[in-house]
Scaffold this motif. Structure first.
Motif, PDB file in Angstrom:
ATOM      1  N   SER A  37      40.951  40.738  19.919  1.00  0.00           N
ATOM      2  CA  SER A  37      39.309  40.077  19.483  1.00  0.00           C
ATOM      3  C   SER A  37      38.735  39.069  20.574  1.00  0.00           C
ATOM      4  O   SER A  37      37.979  39.089  20.526  1.00  0.00           O
ATOM      5  CB  SER A  37      39.691  38.706  18.527  1.00  0.00           C
ATOM      6  OG  SER A  37      40.321  39.690  16.993  1.00  0.00           O
ATOM      7  N   ALA A  38      39.481  38.507  21.206  1.00  0.00           N
ATOM      8  CA  ALA A  38      39.291  37.228  22.632  1.00  0.00           C
ATOM      9  C   ALA A  38      38.339  38.518  23.795  1.00  0.00           C
ATOM     10  O   ALA A  38      36.939  37.994  23.916  1.00  0.00           O
ATOM     11  CB  ALA A  38      40.201  36.926  23.389  1.00  0.00           C
ATOM     12  N   MET A  39      38.810  39.586  23.810  1.00  0.00           N
ATOM     13  CA  MET A  39      38.794  40.291  24.684  1.00  0.00           C
ATOM     14  C   MET A  39      36.631  40.684  23.875  1.00  0.00           C
ATOM     15  O   MET A  39      36.455  41.406  24.589  1.00  0.00           O
ATOM     16  CB  MET A  39      39.089  42.211  24.907  1.00  0.00           C
ATOM     17  CG  MET A  39      40.872  41.644  26.156  1.00  0.00           C
ATOM     18  SD  MET A  39      41.318  42.921  26.001  1.00  0.00           S
ATOM     19  CE  MET A  39      41.018  43.685  27.455  1.00  0.00           C
ATOM     20  N   HIS A  40      37.003  41.192  22.287  1.00  0.00           N
ATOM     21  CA  HIS A  40      36.012  42.035  22.200  1.00  0.00           C
ATOM     22  C   HIS A  40      35.141  40.461  22.313  1.00  0.00           C
ATOM     23  O   HIS A  40      33.514  40.915  23.029  1.00  0.00           O
ATOM     24  CB  HIS A  40      35.825  42.054  20.675  1.00  0.00           C
ATOM     25  CG  HIS A  40      36.564  43.111  20.404  1.00  0.00           C
ATOM     26  ND1 HIS A  40      36.054  45.023  20.787  1.00  0.00           N
ATOM     27  CD2 HIS A  40      37.169  43.901  19.474  1.00  0.00           C
ATOM     28  CE1 HIS A  40      36.436  45.972  20.495  1.00  0.00           C
ATOM     29  NE2 HIS A  40      37.555  45.321  19.392  1.00  0.00           N
ATOM     30  N   ALA A  41      34.860  39.072  22.171  1.00  0.00           N
ATOM     31  CA  ALA A  41      34.083  38.388  21.793  1.00  0.00           C
ATOM     32  C   ALA A  41      33.791  37.786  23.587  1.00  0.00           C
ATOM     33  O   ALA A  41      31.911  37.577  23.965  1.00  0.00           O
ATOM     34  CB  ALA A  41      34.874  36.786  21.563  1.00  0.00           C
ATOM     35  N   ALA A  42      34.673  38.262  24.576  1.00  0.00           N
ATOM     36  CA  ALA A  42      33.895  38.602  25.810  1.00  0.00           C
ATOM     37  C   ALA A  42      32.327  39.248  26.303  1.00  0.00           C
ATOM     38  O   ALA A  42      32.009  39.512  26.764  1.00  0.00           O
ATOM     39  CB  ALA A  42      35.739  38.840  26.911  1.00  0.00           C
ATOM     40  N   VAL A  43      33.537  40.793  25.629  1.00  0.00           N
ATOM     41  CA  VAL A  43      32.316  42.209  26.404  1.00  0.00           C
ATOM     42  C   VAL A  43      30.457  41.456  25.677  1.00  0.00           C
ATOM     43  O   VAL A  43      29.857  41.660  26.533  1.00  0.00           O
ATOM     44  CB  VAL A  43      33.180  42.864  25.063  1.00  0.00           C
ATOM     45  CG1 VAL A  43      31.805  43.466  25.484  1.00  0.00           C
ATOM     46  CG2 VAL A  43      34.195  43.577  26.299  1.00  0.00           C
ATOM     47  N   GLY A  83      25.972  34.428  29.021  1.00  0.00           N
ATOM     48  CA  GLY A  83      27.416  34.931  28.781  1.00  0.00           C
ATOM     49  C   GLY A  83      27.673  34.953  30.409  1.00  0.00           C
ATOM     50  O   GLY A  83      28.531  35.786  30.498  1.00  0.00           O
ATOM     51  N   PHE A  84      26.170  36.019  30.607  1.00  0.00           N
ATOM     52  CA  PHE A  84      27.355  36.774  32.080  1.00  0.00           C
ATOM     53  C   PHE A  84      28.402  36.238  32.916  1.00  0.00           C
ATOM     54  O   PHE A  84      26.996  35.118  32.876  1.00  0.00           O
ATOM     55  CB  PHE A  84      25.531  37.638  32.425  1.00  0.00           C
ATOM     56  CG  PHE A  84      26.675  38.736  33.311  1.00  0.00           C
ATOM     57  CD1 PHE A  84      26.492  39.922  32.955  1.00  0.00           C
ATOM     58  CD2 PHE A  84      25.814  37.878  34.908  1.00  0.00           C
ATOM     59  CE1 PHE A  84      26.624  40.336  34.113  1.00  0.00           C
ATOM     60  CE2 PHE A  84      25.868  39.408  35.597  1.00  0.00           C
ATOM     61  CZ  PHE A  84      26.459  40.244  35.533  1.00  0.00           C
ATOM     62  N   ARG A  85      28.194  37.456  33.150  1.00  0.00           N
ATOM     63  CA  ARG A  85      29.039  36.783  34.333  1.00  0.00           C
ATOM     64  C   ARG A  85      29.610  37.452  35.055  1.00  0.00           C
ATOM     65  O   ARG A  85      29.564  38.376  35.093  1.00  0.00           O
ATOM     66  CB  ARG A  85      30.802  36.314  34.613  1.00  0.00           C
ATOM     67  CG  ARG A  85      30.700  34.673  33.111  1.00  0.00           C
ATOM     68  CD  ARG A  85      31.911  34.591  33.079  1.00  0.00           C
ATOM     69  NE  ARG A  85      32.145  33.015  32.589  1.00  0.00           N
ATOM     70  CZ  ARG A  85      31.618  32.689  31.199  1.00  0.00           C
ATOM     71  NH1 ARG A  85      30.642  33.459  30.073  1.00  0.00           N
ATOM     72  NH2 ARG A  85      31.517  31.647  30.752  1.00  0.00           N
ATOM     73  N   GLY A  86      28.974  37.266  36.731  1.00  0.00           N
ATOM     74  CA  GLY A  86      29.432  38.099  37.750  1.00  0.00           C
ATOM     75  C   GLY A  86      30.748  38.307  38.218  1.00  0.00           C
ATOM     76  O   GLY A  86      31.828  37.478  38.435  1.00  0.00           O
ATOM     77  N   TYR A  87      30.378  37.424  39.752  1.00  0.00           N
ATOM     78  CA  TYR A  87      32.033  37.509  40.051  1.00  0.00           C
ATOM     79  C   TYR A  87      32.461  36.476  40.281  1.00  0.00           C
ATOM     80  O   TYR A  87      31.880  35.497  39.142  1.00  0.00           O
ATOM     81  CB  TYR A  87      31.710  37.474  41.926  1.00  0.00           C
ATOM     82  CG  TYR A  87      31.038  38.651  43.102  1.00  0.00           C
ATOM     83  CD1 TYR A  87      32.219  39.548  43.066  1.00  0.00           C
ATOM     84  CD2 TYR A  87      30.133  38.467  44.031  1.00  0.00           C
ATOM     85  CE1 TYR A  87      31.754  40.966  43.708  1.00  0.00           C
ATOM     86  CE2 TYR A  87      29.709  39.576  44.154  1.00  0.00           C
ATOM     87  CZ  TYR A  87      30.738  41.054  44.506  1.00  0.00           C
ATOM     88  OH  TYR A  87      30.594  42.325  44.762  1.00  0.00           O
ATOM     89  N   GLY A 137      39.590  39.235  42.171  1.00  0.00           N
ATOM     90  CA  GLY A 137      39.903  38.556  41.215  1.00  0.00           C
ATOM     91  C   GLY A 137      39.848  39.657  39.875  1.00  0.00           C
ATOM     92  O   GLY A 137      39.042  40.751  40.043  1.00  0.00           O
ATOM     93  N   VAL A 138      40.531  39.020  38.225  1.00  0.00           N
ATOM     94  CA  VAL A 138      40.316  39.982  37.767  1.00  0.00           C
ATOM     95  C   VAL A 138      39.190  39.603  36.952  1.00  0.00           C
ATOM     96  O   VAL A 138      38.859  38.772  36.454  1.00  0.00           O
ATOM     97  CB  VAL A 138      41.884  39.867  37.087  1.00  0.00           C
ATOM     98  CG1 VAL A 138      42.105  40.171  35.220  1.00  0.00           C
ATOM     99  CG2 VAL A 138      43.117  39.839  37.490  1.00  0.00           C
ATOM    100  N   PRO A 139      38.778  41.213  36.359  1.00  0.00           N
ATOM    101  CA  PRO A 139      37.866  41.028  35.451  1.00  0.00           C
ATOM    102  C   PRO A 139      37.869  39.578  34.211  1.00  0.00           C
ATOM    103  O   PRO A 139      39.259  39.086  33.560  1.00  0.00           O
ATOM    104  CB  PRO A 139      38.022  42.458  34.399  1.00  0.00           C
ATOM    105  CG  PRO A 139      38.423  43.008  35.305  1.00  0.00           C
ATOM    106  CD  PRO A 139      39.387  42.568  35.922  1.00  0.00           C
ATOM    107  N   TYR A 140      36.333  38.847  34.266  1.00  0.00           N
ATOM    108  CA  TYR A 140      36.673  38.031  33.009  1.00  0.00           C
ATOM    109  C   TYR A 140      36.959  38.541  31.572  1.00  0.00           C
ATOM    110  O   TYR A 140      37.247  37.570  31.555  1.00  0.00           O
ATOM    111  CB  TYR A 140      35.040  37.339  32.989  1.00  0.00           C
ATOM    112  CG  TYR A 140      35.172  36.630  31.788  1.00  0.00           C
ATOM    113  CD1 TYR A 140      35.127  35.429  31.750  1.00  0.00           C
ATOM    114  CD2 TYR A 140      34.006  37.629  30.789  1.00  0.00           C
ATOM    115  CE1 TYR A 140      35.156  34.557  30.471  1.00  0.00           C
ATOM    116  CE2 TYR A 140      34.030  36.642  29.267  1.00  0.00           C
ATOM    117  CZ  TYR A 140      34.311  35.167  30.051  1.00  0.00           C
ATOM    118  OH  TYR A 140      34.019  34.427  29.070  1.00  0.00           O
ATOM    119  N   VAL A 141      36.769  39.316  30.897  1.00  0.00           N
ATOM    120  CA  VAL A 141      37.194  39.845  29.811  1.00  0.00           C
ATOM    121  C   VAL A 141      38.616  39.769  29.579  1.00  0.00           C
ATOM    122  O   VAL A 141      39.110  39.854  28.117  1.00  0.00           O
ATOM    123  CB  VAL A 141      36.179  41.371  29.354  1.00  0.00           C
ATOM    124  CG1 VAL A 141      36.692  42.274  28.251  1.00  0.00           C
ATOM    125  CG2 VAL A 141      35.009  41.440  29.383  1.00  0.00           C
TER     126      VAL A 141
END
Length: 405
Positions: A54-60, A68-72, A289-293
């Motif tokens: 659920s958290a990963m879906h929300a992050a996507v 909400g978009f994030r780059g580096y 770094g590790v992906p935000y999602v």
């Protein structure tokens, strides 16, 4: 002419699990109709927890919006995850670890190998025997291991600390000078754990000699004995002499997501330098770094629902370990581990070699294990079995093994 790193030429054969894969592939090609059961490589099989999904879906969804978009992201990891780790994994156990001492990464395996970047090549390295191969091979690649002897299965410059049945699979303090000490508890491959008193002795030893303990705690979630520490930082003095590696791979099924972390306390200094600062410099230079999602998914592990769901999955694997341990012991094998660890360490029957027993179980039982000799000289005469399979497959594998003993 371009020169290569000659240390790579010194590495013997192939990586342990690569050789296992080669033999398993050959078996499969010759026996296409036979179903293999894999209790070898410690890869998880249960789905991710619903809270994580659920958290990963929300992050996507966030990443699909302008707001909400994030780059580096920060190379050290997002604050929301570092704070959750500090609170639940350390402060809740009385270990005063701050978020800025935690570095999110793509795996404990990576960090265990990469940590050598901040240490001089002339440091003397001590490893348990048997040992997770990454500790040895990465130091060999860096030039710390010396020369490899096929005759004895050891590197000339490494200090080996035997972990055998005679000493309860607990290494003794080195008698010779060492600078870097790799410890792994719960241990891979033997499944042994270290008591508070044993860890205090290691911390006192390292402090008195200016050594650094590199503590791999990737399997701490499997500790069921409340008297066993989950972290080296539960021990007095460890902040001044230890670095700890942890992973979401086995704890929360993240082997495919890649998320882990390394803890480097600000109190830890050597040669007049802060190791926290050095590791930060290494990461900001070599790691993005590790992906935000993925980090949002890892954060969900610490939610009320996430903790309950992850605990249920850990319990599933712990039951598999009990089935393996009890079944093999009932068949007459000498076994250890499997109580505070997802691994069972079994002595081969009739003095059989590790690879010979591996081949016997592969060819006659259709069960994949891991030969103990691949973990070092003291692993000869043992195999490691993993509890990360399905319940039915695990029970069937035990029955197949019993049938060929």
């Amino acid at each position: 002419m371009t020169k290569i790193n000659e240390n790579y030429r010194k590495l013997p054969g192939s990586y342990l699990f690569t050789e296992i894969a080669r033999r398993v592939t050959a078996y499969g090609q010759k026996n296409p109709d036979k179903r293999l059961i894999r209790l070898g490589i410690g890869d998880v099989t249960r789905p991710l927890a619903p809270a994580v999904i659920s958290a990963m879906h929300a992050a996507v969804d966030e990443m699909g919006t302008m707001e909400g978009f994030r780059g580096y992201g920060p190379e050290q990891g997002y604050d929301f995850l570092r704070q959750a780790i500090a609170e639940y994994d350390y402060q809740a156990r009385g270990a005063e670890i701050a978020p800025d001492e935690i570095f999110i990464s793509d795996g404990a395996k990576s960090d265990c190998g990469n940590i050598g970047d901040i240490f001089g090549v002339d440091n003397v390295v001590a490893v348990c025997d048997p040992v997770y191969p990454v500790y040895v091979d990465t130091n060999a690649m860096a030039g710390r291991a010396g020369e490899y002897s096929e005759a004895v299965g050891r590197w000339s410059n490494l200090v080996y600390m035997p972990c055998t049945a005679e000493n309860g699979f607990a290494p003794a303090l080195p008698e010779s000078k060492v600078d870097l000490i790799y410890l792994c508890f719960p241990n891979n491959p033997t499944g042994a754990v270290a008591t508070r008193e044993q860890l205090q002795a290691w911390v006192d030893y390292a402090e008195s000699r200016g050594a650094v303990i590199l503590f791999d705690s990737a399997y701490e979630a499997f500790i069921s004995d409340p008297s066993i520490p989950h972290s080296i930082f539960e021990i007095e003095g460890a902040r001044r002499c230890a670095i700890e590696f942890r992973s979401f791979s086995k704890t929360a099924g993240f082997t495919g997501n890649r998320c882990a972390y390394t803890v480097v306390p600000r109190d830890l200094e050597r040669g007049g330098a802060s190791l926290n600062t050095l590791w930060n410099r290494r990461q900001t230079t070599k790691f993005n770094g590790v992906p935000y999602v993925v980090q949002r998914g890892a954060q969900a592990v610490y939610s009320d629902a996430g903790r309950a769901q992850v605990r249920e999955t850990i319990g599933f694997y712990q039951n598999n370990a009990r089935v393996i341990r009890a079944g093999l012991a009932g068949a007459g094998l000498t076994v250890s581990g499997g109580e505070n660890s997802p691994y069972v360490w079994a002595k081969t029957p009739h003095g059989m070699g590790s690879w010979a027993f591996f081949d016997l179980l592969l060819q006659q039982a259709g069960v994949v294990t891991t030969p103990g000799a691949g973990f070092g000289p003291s692993g000869e005469g043992y195999i490691r079995l993993s509890a990360f399979g399905g319940a039915e497959d695990t029970a069937e594998a035990v029955e197949r093994i019993r049938a060929v003993l």
